[in-house]
Write a protein that holds these residues in place. Structure first.
Motif, PDB file in Angstrom:
ATOM      1  N   ASP A 220       0.814  -1.215   0.000  1.00 60.56           N
ATOM      2  CA  ASP A 220       0.000   0.000   0.000  1.00 60.56           C
ATOM      3  C   ASP A 220       0.846   1.262   0.000  1.00 60.56           C
ATOM      4  O   ASP A 220       0.413   2.305  -0.470  1.00 60.56           O
ATOM      5  N   LEU A 221       2.032   1.143   0.543  1.00 66.68           N
ATOM      6  CA  LEU A 221       2.863   2.350   0.631  1.00 66.68           C
ATOM      7  C   LEU A 221       3.619   2.645  -0.669  1.00 66.68           C
ATOM      8  O   LEU A 221       4.549   3.454  -0.681  1.00 66.68           O
TER       9      LEU A 221
ATOM     10  N   LEU B 113      10.311  -3.898   2.745  1.00 71.04           N
ATOM     11  CA  LEU B 113      10.639  -2.703   3.525  1.00 71.04           C
ATOM     12  C   LEU B 113       9.361  -1.921   3.824  1.00 71.04           C
ATOM     13  O   LEU B 113       9.070  -1.555   4.975  1.00 71.04           O
ATOM     14  N   LEU B 114       8.593  -1.680   2.796  1.00 70.37           N
ATOM     15  CA  LEU B 114       7.380  -0.882   2.989  1.00 70.37           C
ATOM     16  C   LEU B 114       6.346  -1.659   3.800  1.00 70.37           C
ATOM     17  O   LEU B 114       5.647  -1.095   4.641  1.00 70.37           O
TER      18      LEU B 114
ATOM     19  N   SER C 279      12.160   6.445  -4.958  1.00 69.78           N
ATOM     20  CA  SER C 279      12.112   7.659  -4.139  1.00 69.78           C
ATOM     21  C   SER C 279      10.829   8.444  -4.406  1.00 69.78           C
ATOM     22  O   SER C 279      10.152   8.848  -3.458  1.00 69.78           O
ATOM     23  N   PRO C 280      10.439   8.628  -5.662  1.00 74.17           N
ATOM     24  CA  PRO C 280       9.175   9.339  -5.885  1.00 74.17           C
ATOM     25  C   PRO C 280       7.933   8.498  -5.642  1.00 74.17           C
ATOM     26  O   PRO C 280       6.864   9.059  -5.427  1.00 74.17           O
ATOM     27  N   THR C 281       8.064   7.191  -5.694  1.00 70.51           N
ATOM     28  CA  THR C 281       6.831   6.407  -5.649  1.00 70.51           C
ATOM     29  C   THR C 281       6.536   5.785  -4.289  1.00 70.51           C
ATOM     30  O   THR C 281       5.465   5.242  -4.091  1.00 70.51           O
ATOM     31  N   MET C 282       7.483   5.843  -3.371  1.00 73.20           N
ATOM     32  CA  MET C 282       7.142   5.298  -2.064  1.00 73.20           C
ATOM     33  C   MET C 282       6.354   6.349  -1.291  1.00 73.20           C
ATOM     34  O   MET C 282       6.722   7.517  -1.263  1.00 73.20           O
ATOM     35  N   ASP C 283       5.262   5.911  -0.703  1.00 74.71           N
ATOM     36  CA  ASP C 283       4.368   6.862  -0.038  1.00 74.71           C
ATOM     37  C   ASP C 283       4.743   7.020   1.440  1.00 74.71           C
ATOM     38  O   ASP C 283       3.928   6.822   2.331  1.00 74.71           O
TER      39      ASP C 283
ATOM     40  N   MET D  94      13.584  -9.402   9.451  1.00 74.62           N
ATOM     41  CA  MET D  94      14.784  -8.663   9.867  1.00 74.62           C
ATOM     42  C   MET D  94      14.522  -7.159   9.881  1.00 74.62           C
ATOM     43  O   MET D  94      14.930  -6.447  10.809  1.00 74.62           O
ATOM     44  N   LEU D  95      13.848  -6.684   8.863  1.00 80.21           N
ATOM     45  CA  LEU D  95      13.541  -5.251   8.811  1.00 80.21           C
ATOM     46  C   LEU D  95      12.654  -4.858   9.992  1.00 80.21           C
ATOM     47  O   LEU D  95      12.872  -3.815  10.619  1.00 80.21           O
TER      48      LEU D  95
END
Ligand SMILES: Cc1ncc(C[n+]2csc(CCOP(=O)(O)OP(=O)(O)O)c2C)c(N)n1
Ligand SMILES: Cc1ncc(C[n+]2csc(CCOP(=O)(O)OP(=O)(O)O)c2C)c(N)n1
Ligand code: SF4
Ligand code: SF4
Ligand code: SF4
Ligand code: SF4
Ligand code: SF4
Ligand code: SF4
Ligand SMILES: [Mg+2]
Ligand SMILES: [Mg+2]
Lengths: 360, 82, 189, 282, 282, 360, 82, 189
Positions: free
Chosen positions: E26-27, E48-49, E74-78, E207-208
């Motif tokens: 979703d992010l 990660l997200l 970078s531009p597409t992660m919310d 892990m994250l």
């Protein structure tokens, strides 16, 4: 704070704090070290953070991160340390971040670096060059204001004398007017809303996969053109009827002004112009100040850098002569023999006595 | 009167000395002591008393390169007050 | 102007004088410079005190008074001393040339006095105290307060010694011998 | 003892004697320098130059000098040298060595230079297995600029910005650079010495010799760290320097060989091994 | 099997079913990206997200992105983000965290970014014990500029400048960045995962999560390395990516937790432990 | 080598090798990457060394070390990577080392950085800006010669077009005359003789404990003055009777020259001046070329940087107008829409049709 | 005819697919196969055959976010040629 | 000018044509550009061939011939095509608009031909071969030699496929249909 003897370095740190600066990062280097030391001592007392970064490159990165969150933040070094930060300076300007940079330079050899931008590409920093501690206290605060107003880095150009002279000054917060809200800053609160923010030098917007550096760079140029029109500042004295006009900046200007005042006291028709903003260079003010002058003498402590801007401002309308020179001490800190009231006066007198076009 | 034997000795360039006193505890037989007097730079410097072994420890720890160390072919005896 | 060798406390002495002057509502500007690398080189400082805001730069071509802790870097300072100016030196360590014709010379055994108090490193403050007394530039309490303010945190242990040094120096001065504040209110430099 | 006579030490002895140690190393052009009283760096400098002489490598050595108080020796050491910028010596040494593979190339750096400003230079150089020797004079402070904390300052150590001792929560933790370098594939030799006493000085020289020999045999990267006193930056009297070094720095940056002959020894192992006493290695 | 019918996969099933996993996290604002076919980075990006979402930290996260192929996200992660320069993300993250101590600050970097250009940034940040999480996508190449060798490229690995495999004698040795970071005093958590198969992807997410939890509990610096396929930079067909990762990179940069709960585990120990098989940690 | 289709990047590497370059270190960055790749492939074949450095800062350090031993050595990047090297560039110039630097720039925005020196203090690099691969082959070799002759860094300013265009060129070693022996280089052989050498930017000599930066910096300035007098180079066409003179450099100059030739073919009185050395700027040649011109049009692909030097050369003797602009592609590599023959011709025509003083 | 049971299923956004084939071996029951046809970008893409377990492995390894995974409330049977 | 999507081999095709022309003692200049980041964006290349040294820059406003592998970025290229110019496209994949009135259009099923040879990635070379045959720009042996020289080391395994693709393309061309070298010796662009 009430009037108290204070070192220039400390005054700058105090003025920054008065202006709301809450983050500083730097790495020691003479004569900048004491600025860092004062921030390190004082920022924690006001709830701020000062990091003794492991290098200049890391210092500028930290300041980048801090300023991105909307905090007022600064970094600094001497010109040599700033050389290491040039990639960041160029890109931080593209990211339109209001970073304040302190250059406690070793003399005046960093004029080009400061005014042309030592990094790649087309970008500019507003450069403020205080003549003494009193002005430094004001200009440091102005720096934070201009940085926020224009979303552009502002550099304070000082030197050994400014950093290490003690004088009694009164530091209180100055009001330069309203500023727009920092609706671009990232605080982490907008993730998942579809409106998250990004601070970046690449020219993209959240949600768009493409970038458009061409129009971003052009927008930046337009902003810089506007700054050029609106923010030039300078001090002039006795220019109305001056036959010779002396141009100098920063600490060295104090020597020039002292000599010009002495000479005026003796009835000599000499005037004085001091660019307070090195960029934007006060070209128009300089041109009108030099209107009718037979000679324009540029006093700078370097191989001749600001003289370009003086010539560009006058474009041949008056002869321009260099009366400064490279001048440093054995440690290379920029405290050279040129920094002597009589010597400076002598240089000016040589121009007065020479035919138009100067002594060379 | 008794005699103290020195198996070695040193020269001390006392004008170079900066009075740091590192040589004092470094000397195993403790035959170095700081002077009352000060050198041209304004520092006290070490003085040698009888009993040097020529071990060279002082030289190794002196940051100002003041020492040279000599080993006597035959030990030298110094008569000292009892 | 004050001159000495790095580490002699010259900068502290100058700063104390400047700070004391400000305490007494004068204007002061003071700059310390180092003539070489940080260690062992010469160290000078320039102090300008006046009744009005000071427009002179923090480096001067001429001086009204010169204090010398050591002769090694004395010459350029002496050359800047005005005729009739005050030369105050740290005797007997000082071996430089003095021009008693042109200048009013005062010899203060600063190092012996300080050593007597238990710390030769406070010699510069003895000289500063003597200078203040001789010229009337500032009063002893101001000096002492100024010294307190000037000490960095890692030198706090020297407070008492320094205070004693200032007092002993003030004692050793020659009050009224070379007044800093002439009747006409002009500024010494 | 003070009643014993003071002997003449102004000139060589009259009685028959052999000079067994000279005041300064021959490879130093002058014994004068302006480092502080009680500084440990000149001691390290001595053994560095003596090690080169002893290996008969004076006429093949190139020294690359960083920026710190030791820079004062850049003009006075009588070996060919390149003055590098703060932090950059390992890369400069790399370039020099590649063009002069037959020479003995070493760096001379401080902890501020090597572990702060230029940390990645030395790590990359080691990983690459460059055939150079990096020498670190570690005093846990930026001596030259006034004694600030560095990335090697140990917890509890006094510096200008940790007058009450470095505090992990506020200032972070020190980096054991020797351990990081020792474990890299390109590192052939790594050791940590100290100049807090005569035995330490002598041992540091042996480490330097081994490092240089490693290089001359073409085995890879070599590294010697030498703990040095900085009474100025530690804000302590000069006579207290060696003791402070030993008790404060020396219990964290424990001396010993960290990699030699293919064998890796961690600092933790050195501590365990020494059981509170001087490590027996080297 | 190929004679079996092809089922409709263009729309959700008609029969009663529950959606148990979404196409993209979703992010992520869009599922489109221009990374190469078979690239491992989007897989790491997904977890990660998702880890942020699962910890309910979306509205407190600040991502600091380095420069490499992953920069495309970078531009597409919310999540709020700062685009840093190549190598500089850890310092930028430090500055941001110090001014926003209540937020979850992480970096997203590649091996070229973190272990080449900005190696000392991450080491200093870890030593300082900064409360940030640095995430490394390690493919052993500069993917973005065409597949050149990096400081993590393992011996024998193909890259544009090691088409016959990295050779220690000529190219030097790889850096096991996870091991270096794990042993620093300021590091509270360090782990190495891989996205060569579904289990690995799932483990990387765990892990994250642990790293982020470490940060949120204020325990110090945390680090997660994720090995990712780069068929383009390895000059191999996309289907060979996971196997190449596992066999070439994975035997050197062995996956597992390197520091957790105060316990340090070296890669050498992980190798010993796994005895040639998948490490059981995490 | 015989005439063979070769990429600009490869041609530069080959030319450097022909000139005796035996060391290169760099870090990939578009559009410089291929220069590095070609050096990496070719140097080992001729007994040289190319290191794929771990970063730009390390690359310049390695090149510093190599060049200190007397070898011909180079490094490079794009302007952005060079931003990181600015501290080294400034100090390497003080150390008087003959380093050659390749900037495969992203457009022409690095003019200031290249010609003013982006680092601290007073220093200059000789800057050579080839128009195409053929000239690059010559200027690359000249760069090594000038670097050695003056013991000063020389920068080659190229761009995406230069790096990635393929053309058939013939690369053979050129002879620019004798050079003094490198009696300053360190090879390790002089230790213990009392005559060991030191390469350093601090201004000390072996055996002397003191340093003298003041006179060192002044000596450097004198050298730079001499370079300024002796090394300016430029190309001119049709300037004798030109009413409008177009000034452009590098790849973009090829578009300008093409348009000027076309216009001349149509009888239009337009001329063309191309600085080959950006520093020293060919001020005198430019001034005489523009003698009598009604308009001087400066075509550059940036926000206006070289125009400063054009104005400084003319000091008001002819009106100077900017006809260039920032122009880049979505990737920011500097391949913008301005790079179009018809567009460039259109810009020039607009000046021709405008009254003296230009269209703006 | 025999029946193969699917406990789950997936959707595949085939226009996003870049044909990397990572999903193919990742699917435990091996019910994904690459298409003969090419999508608009020119790539083949996976096609689903009966027998999906809804395990989600394909989704986890797909770099282009092509999959969504569903679990049937009741397994679905597909009649297939023997 | 040649246009396509990144990864389609357009740059190699252009380079092969340029190199072949040089082998035949012509002058050539060729430039490849990428319209986005490295992956998936458009990729164009410009090739100028002539009998004399080329003074034109490597980016042109007008072109004599346009080769298109894909329609996605075709428009700006088509706009530069001169009236009467040659448009050669990769059918049937190409779906762009063609102006058959203004231009001489050739459709070559390059991808199917290449796929038939076992590697769709060689399609661009098929197109290049067809273009060479149709225009007589260069001969097949030159093309093959040029391709050998142009391959980077990590693509050597494709030598044979590429050679077959060039040959098949040359075969599929229409010799003499659009001569590149007019009698008067002028240069096409
Ligand atoms: C790029 C740069 N930053 C800062 C400095 C200022 N500087 C000079 S020496 C020094 C510290 C040196 O520390 P270290 O290497 O530990 O040597 P030490 O003085 O302790 O012997 C610093 C920060 C510099 N010269 N260059
Ligand atoms: C200072 C600087 N140097 C070089 C580059 C060029 N560059 C961009 S991405 C990259 C490599 C990225 O490698 P990595 O971080 O491993 O990411 P990957 O592409 O492998 O995902 C390089 C060298 C740059 N952007 N900035
Ligand atoms: S040589 Fe040994 S015994 Fe003699 S003075 Fe030196 S340390 Fe003491
Ligand atoms: S160690 Fe050297 S400098 Fe220190 S006191 Fe002894 S002789 Fe003097
Ligand atoms: S500051 Fe420290 S390291 Fe520097 S000379 Fe003084 S004691 Fe030595
Ligand atoms: S180059 Fe490698 S890392 Fe970059 S997108 Fe392609 S496969 Fe991924
Ligand atoms: S969900 Fe599992 S079984 Fe179904 S297609 Fe995906 S990987 Fe195969
Ligand atoms: S993993 Fe995704 S992109 Fe790759 S083939 Fe399967 S569906 Fe397509
Ligand atoms: Mg140190
Ligand atoms: Mg990578």
């Amino acid at each position: 704070m009430s009037r108290e003897l204070i070192e220039g370095s400390a005054a700058i740190a105090e003025a920054a704090i008065a202006a709301g600066c809450r983050f500083f990062a730097g790495y020691p280097m003479t004569p900048f070290t004491e600025v860092l030391e004062h921030f390190a001592r004082r920022l924690p007392e006001v709830g701020g953070v000062c990091i003794n970064a492991e290098s200049e490159l890391e210092a500028v990165g930290m300041a980048w991160g801090a300023v991105s969150t909307g905090a007022r933040a600064a970094t600094g070094s001497t010109g040599q340390g700033l050389s290491l930060m040039q990639e960041s300076f160029s890109e931080i300007t593209r990211a339109e971040l209001p970073l304040v940079i302190v250059n406690m330079a070793r003399g005046q050899g960093d004029y080009y670096q400061s005014t042309r931008g030592g990094g790649h590409g087309d970008y500019r920093h507003i450069v403020l060059a205080p003549i003494d501690i009193h002005e430094a206290v004001e200009l440091t605060q102005l720096a934070f204001h201009l940085a926020d107003a224009w979303r552009n880095p502002v550099l304070i150009y000082g030197d050994y004398l400014l950093a290490h002279t003690y004088e009694a000054v009164d530091i209180r917060a100055l009001d330069f007017g309203e500023l727009p809200a920092k609706d671009w800053a990232v605080d982490g609160s907008l993730g998942g809303t579809g409106h998250s923010r990004s601070v970046n030098p690449l020219g993209f917007r959240k949600g768009e996969t493409g970038v458009d550096p061409d129009s971003m760079w052009k927008r930046l140029q337009a902003k810089h053109d506007a700054i050029e029109r609106e923010e030039a500042r300078c001090e002039t004295e006795f220019v109305d009827d001056a036959e010779t006009v002396v141009v100098a900046f920063g600490s060295l200007a104090k020597f020039a002004r002292y000599a010009v005042r002495e000479l005026r006291g003796e009835g000599v028709r000499v005037g004085y112009v001091r660019p307070i903003t090195l960029w934007p260079f006060p070209s128009q003010a300089l041109a009108s100040a030099c209107d009718g002058a037979a000679n324009v003498a540029v006093l700078e402590q370097n191989a001749g850098q600001m003289i370009d801007d003086v010539r560009l401002a006058l474009l041949g309308r008056a002869p321009v002569v260099a009366i400064g020179e490279i001048s440093t001490d054995p440690a290379g800190f920029g405290v050279g023999p040129l920094l002597d009231p009589e010597r400076v006066r002598g240089r000016i007198e040589a121009v007065l006595e020479a035919p138009p076009g100067g002594p060379r | 009167m008794r005699a103290i034997e020195s198996r070695g000795t040193v020269t001390i360039a006392k004008q170079l000395c900066k009075g740091c006193e590192l040589c004092i505890p470094a000397c195993p037989p403790r035959v170095l002591e700081m002077s009352e007097a000060h050198n041209e730079q304004g520092f006290p410097y070490p003085e040698l008393r009888p009993g040097c072994t020529g071990c060279g420890a002082c030289l190794l720890v002196c940051p100002d390169f003041c020492f040279e160390v000599f080993l006597y072919r035959e030990p030298v005896a110094h008569e000292v007050a009892p | 102007m004050l001159t000495g060798i790095g580490g002699q406390g010259v900068q502290l002495a100058a700063q104390v004088l400047a700070r004391a002057a400000v305490r007494e509502d004068r204007h002061a500007i003071y700059l310390g410079t180092y003539g070489g690398t940080m260690r062992g080189g010469n160290t000078d400082s320039t102090l300008v005190v006046g009744d009005a805001p000071i427009s002179a730069p923090p480096i001067v071509s001429r001086t009204w008074a010169a204090l010398a802790m050591h002769h090694q870097f004395w010459e350029p300072v002496r050359d800047k001393l005005r005729p009739g100016g005050v030369a105050m030196v740290n005797s007997p360590a000082f071996e430089g040339e003095l021009d008693r014709e042109r200048h009013r010379v005062f010899e203060v055994p600063a190092t012996p006095i300080a050593a007597g108090l238990g710390g030769a490193m406070a010699s510069s403050l003895v000289l500063a105290g003597a200078f203040a007394a001789t010229t009337g530039l500032v009063e002893l309490p101001s000096l002492i307060e100024a010294m307190r303010e000037s000490l960095p945190p890692y030198r706090r242990q020297h407070l008492e010694l320094n205070q004693a040094a200032l007092a002993a120096g003030f004692e050793a001065g020659s009050p009224g011998a070379a007044p800093a504040w002439p009747k006409n209110g002009g500024a010494p430099a | 003892m003070s009643r014993l006579p003071v002997l003449d030490t102004d000139r060589p002895p009259q009685a028959s004697a052999v000079k067994i140690a000279r005041d300064k190393p021959d490879l130093l052009l002058t014994e004068r320098h302006d480092l502080c009283p009680g500084c440990g760096e000149p001691l390290a400098m001595r053994v560095l130059l003596e090690a080169i002489e002893e290996l008969d490598a004076s006429r093949m050595a190139i020294g690359v000098v960083g920026i710190g108080c030791y820079t004062a020796f850049s003009p006075t050491m009588d070996v060919d040298s390149i003055q590098a910028l703060h932090g950059r010596a390992p890369s400069v040494a790399t370039g020099a060595k590649r063009m002069r593979p037959e020479s003995l190339v070493f760096t001379l750096q401080g902890d501020g230079d090597m572990v702060n400003e230029g940390l990645q230079e030395v790590i990359h150089t080691a990983a690459r297995g460059e055939s150079v020797t990096c020498v670190l004079l570690n005093n846990g402070v930026f001596g030259e600029t006034g004694g600030h904390m560095t990335a090697t300052t140990v917890l509890g150590q006094r510096t200008k910005n940790s007058l009450d001792g470095r505090d992990a929560a506020y200032h972070g933790h020190p980096i054991l650079i020797g351990d990081l370098l020792a474990q890299l594939g390109g590192t052939a030799y790594a050791a940590r010495g100290a100049v807090d006493d005569a035995a330490g000085v002598a041992r540091a020289k042996r480490m330097l010799r081994r490092a240089f020999q490693t290089q001359l045999r073409g085995e890879g990267f070599s590294f010697v760290e030498i703990l040095t006193m900085c009474p100025t930056g530690w804000f302590i009297p000069t006579p207290d320097g060696p003791g402070y070094l030993d008790e404060v720095m020396g219990t964290v940056h424990v001396t010993g060989e960290l990699k030699a002959g293919g064998k890796l020894t961690t600092t933790a192992e050195l501590i365990a091994r020494r059981g509170g006493r001087e490590a027996p290695t080297a």
